[in-house]
Design a protein around this motif. Structure first.
Motif, short mmCIF file in Angstrom:
data_model
loop_
_atom_site.label_atom_id
_atom_site.label_comp_id
_atom_site.label_asym_id
_atom_site.label_seq_id
_atom_site.Cartn_x
_atom_site.Cartn_y
_atom_site.Cartn_z
N ALA A 30 0.84 -1.20 0.00
CA ALA A 30 0.00 0.00 0.00
C ALA A 30 0.87 1.25 0.00
N SER A 31 0.30 2.34 -0.41
CA SER A 31 1.01 3.61 -0.51
C SER A 31 1.70 3.98 0.80
N THR A 32 2.93 4.43 0.68
CA THR A 32 3.68 4.92 1.83
C THR A 32 3.66 6.45 1.89
N THR A 33 2.91 7.06 0.99
CA THR A 33 2.78 8.52 0.96
C THR A 33 1.40 8.90 1.47
N PRO A 34 1.29 9.50 2.64
CA PRO A 34 -0.02 9.84 3.20
C PRO A 34 -0.84 10.72 2.24
N GLY A 35 -2.09 10.31 2.07
CA GLY A 35 -2.99 11.11 1.26
C GLY A 35 -2.82 10.99 -0.24
N VAL A 36 -1.96 10.07 -0.69
CA VAL A 36 -1.74 9.88 -2.12
C VAL A 36 -1.83 8.39 -2.44
N MET A 37 -2.55 8.05 -3.51
CA MET A 37 -2.77 6.64 -3.84
C MET A 37 -2.96 6.47 -5.34
N HIS A 38 -2.50 5.35 -5.85
CA HIS A 38 -2.81 4.97 -7.24
C HIS A 38 -4.21 4.36 -7.26
N ALA A 39 -5.21 5.23 -7.16
CA ALA A 39 -6.60 4.77 -7.10
C ALA A 39 -7.25 4.68 -8.47
N CYS A 40 -6.47 4.93 -9.52
CA CYS A 40 -7.00 4.81 -10.87
C CYS A 40 -6.22 3.78 -11.68
N GLY A 41 -5.21 3.17 -11.07
CA GLY A 41 -4.48 2.10 -11.73
C GLY A 41 -3.40 2.55 -12.68
N HIS A 42 -2.95 3.81 -12.57
CA HIS A 42 -1.88 4.26 -13.45
C HIS A 42 -0.56 3.56 -13.16
N ASP A 43 -0.42 3.03 -11.96
CA ASP A 43 0.75 2.20 -11.66
C ASP A 43 0.79 0.99 -12.57
N ALA A 44 -0.38 0.39 -12.78
CA ALA A 44 -0.48 -0.76 -13.69
C ALA A 44 -0.20 -0.34 -15.13
#
Length: 399
Positions: A95-109
């Motif tokens: 899971a994200s180690t940056t508070p308040g920031v997440m790959h919630a749209c799958g751009h990491d994929a």
């Protein structure tokens, strides 16, 4: 061995490295125009594949150029890299180690998929007539990265462009596409309703902008239900309302923001006038005035028919005819549309939902989104198959 069968096999062989890359990006998400770490990793991997690499294109965008053994057309493949300002709630070990920031749209994929495709295509460069341009784009989430890359020359000389987006409601292993409009145009509206404030106990001495704004919220829905033909889809949604400082004070003004989604260019052009007329006339009835700011953001994603046929053909050859589905347009938006305005192309949906219990998948922009990682090999094979199919010369039709 059949060319496409080998691409599929090779994609599975590099699946583990794609998963590792995706999880690293997921652990370290970066917001729009802040993707320095991600861009650095991408640039290093493309250089290791022997590509001509350009960085800081349209922000932190990266462009890799892979030249085939003969001259020919240029095919562009695009992935976006940015994350969203969302607190992750997946509980994943990566899971994200940056508070308040997440790959919630799958751009990491998406980024991992295009890196995988780059590896697959680089190993076949001697069989290509032309070149493949890999576009790793920043700032898609704020609909600004594509235009920024265009200004820095990323689309110069591109003959065709292809892109994808994961779709959690579609099972991993499936592809969905259609020719024509796939996603809506997106515009932003900002409304300021100006009245006359005062004491809440004496509303007759005021011109209440809160009451006027509530009427505007309801009135704007009549655009879709009464002014636009049923076959011409449109959405008017207001997302914020701000006004007032205390429960017993009528404020001087109220501010609202919203989003407009349209599928038809003519309908889009008509929206500013419709909104202005309704907002101003309603406010006048409540003894208030109004200011509308209409901001065009991104045009509709409109797939070229021939390019869409190429995508369908590759999906069928790689994974069987049943793997590629037709789909209705979505009112999501994508600044990939700006890239397609300069070149014909096709954008398609990549299934990323779970193989079992797909109805339990969390949607895009959810704090609990987690793509089924089997989609990575599928996406990489699709990108590689498209580029190789479009650039292969006679004598290199099989492996």
């Amino acid at each position: 061995m059949d060319r496409h069968h080998q691409i599929r096999t090779d994609a599975k062989e590099i699946e583990r490295s794609m998963i590792e890359a995706r999880r690293d990006f997921h652990l370290n998400p970066e917001l729009s125009f802040k993707e320095s770490r991600t861009a650095g990793i991408v640039a290093d991997k493309l250089k290791a594949l022997g590509m001509e690499v350009h960085t800081n294109i349209g922000g932190y965008g990266v462009v890799g150029e892979l030249h085939g053994s003969r001259p020919g057309k240029r095919i562009a493949l695009r992935a976006d890299m940015d994350a969203l300002p969302i607190d992750e709630q997946t509980g994943l070990p990566f899971a994200s180690t940056t508070p308040g920031v997440m790959h919630a749209c799958g751009h990491d994929a998406h980024t991992a998929i295009l890196l995988g495709a780059a590896e697959l295509i680089a190993g076949r460069r001697d069989r290509l007539s032309g070149s493949v341009r890999f576009l790793f784009q920043s700032a898609e989430e704020i609909l600004a990265g594509a235009v920024a890359m265009i200004k820095d020359g990323a689309m110069e000389g591109v003959d065709e462009i292809y892109g994808l987006h994961n779709l959690p409601s579609l099972t991993a292993g499936k592809i969905a596409v259609k020719s024509g409009v796939l996603m809506a145009a997106i515009d932003r509206i900002e409304i300021r309703i100006i009245g006359k404030g005062g004491h809440g106990g004496y509303p007759d001495a005021c011109c209440d902008p809160i009451v006027a704004s509530s009427a505007v919220v309801m009135g704007l829905q009549q655009i879709v239900s009464r002014e636009i033909a049923p076959h011409q889809a449109a959405v008017v949604s207001l997302g914020t309302i701000h006004g007032g400082t205390a429960n017993n004070i009528i404020p001087d003004d109220v501010e609202l923001t919203g989003t407009i989604r349209t599928m038809d260019p003519e309908v889009r052009r008509s929206m500013p006038e419709r909104l202005k007329r309704i907002i101003e006339d309603i406010c006048r009835a409540y003894r208030c005035t109004a200011q509308l700011t209409y901001i065009e953001q991104v045009r509709e994603v409109d797939n070229d028919e021939a390019c869409t046929s190429h995508v369908r053909e590759i999906a069928a050859e790689l994974f069987g005819a049943e793997a590629c589905q037709s789909i209705v347009p979505f009112t999501y938006g994508e600044d990939f549309a700006e890239l397609m305005n300069l070149s014909k192309g096709c954008f398609f949906w990549l299934g990323s939902g779970p193989q079992e219990n797909p109805e339990r998948a969390f949607g895009l922009h959810s704090s609990k989104l987690n793509v089924d990682e089997s989609c990575l090999a599928v996406g990489a094979a699709m990108f590689a198959g498209i580029a190789i199919h479009r650039l292969a010369f006679e004598g290199c039709r099989s492996e």
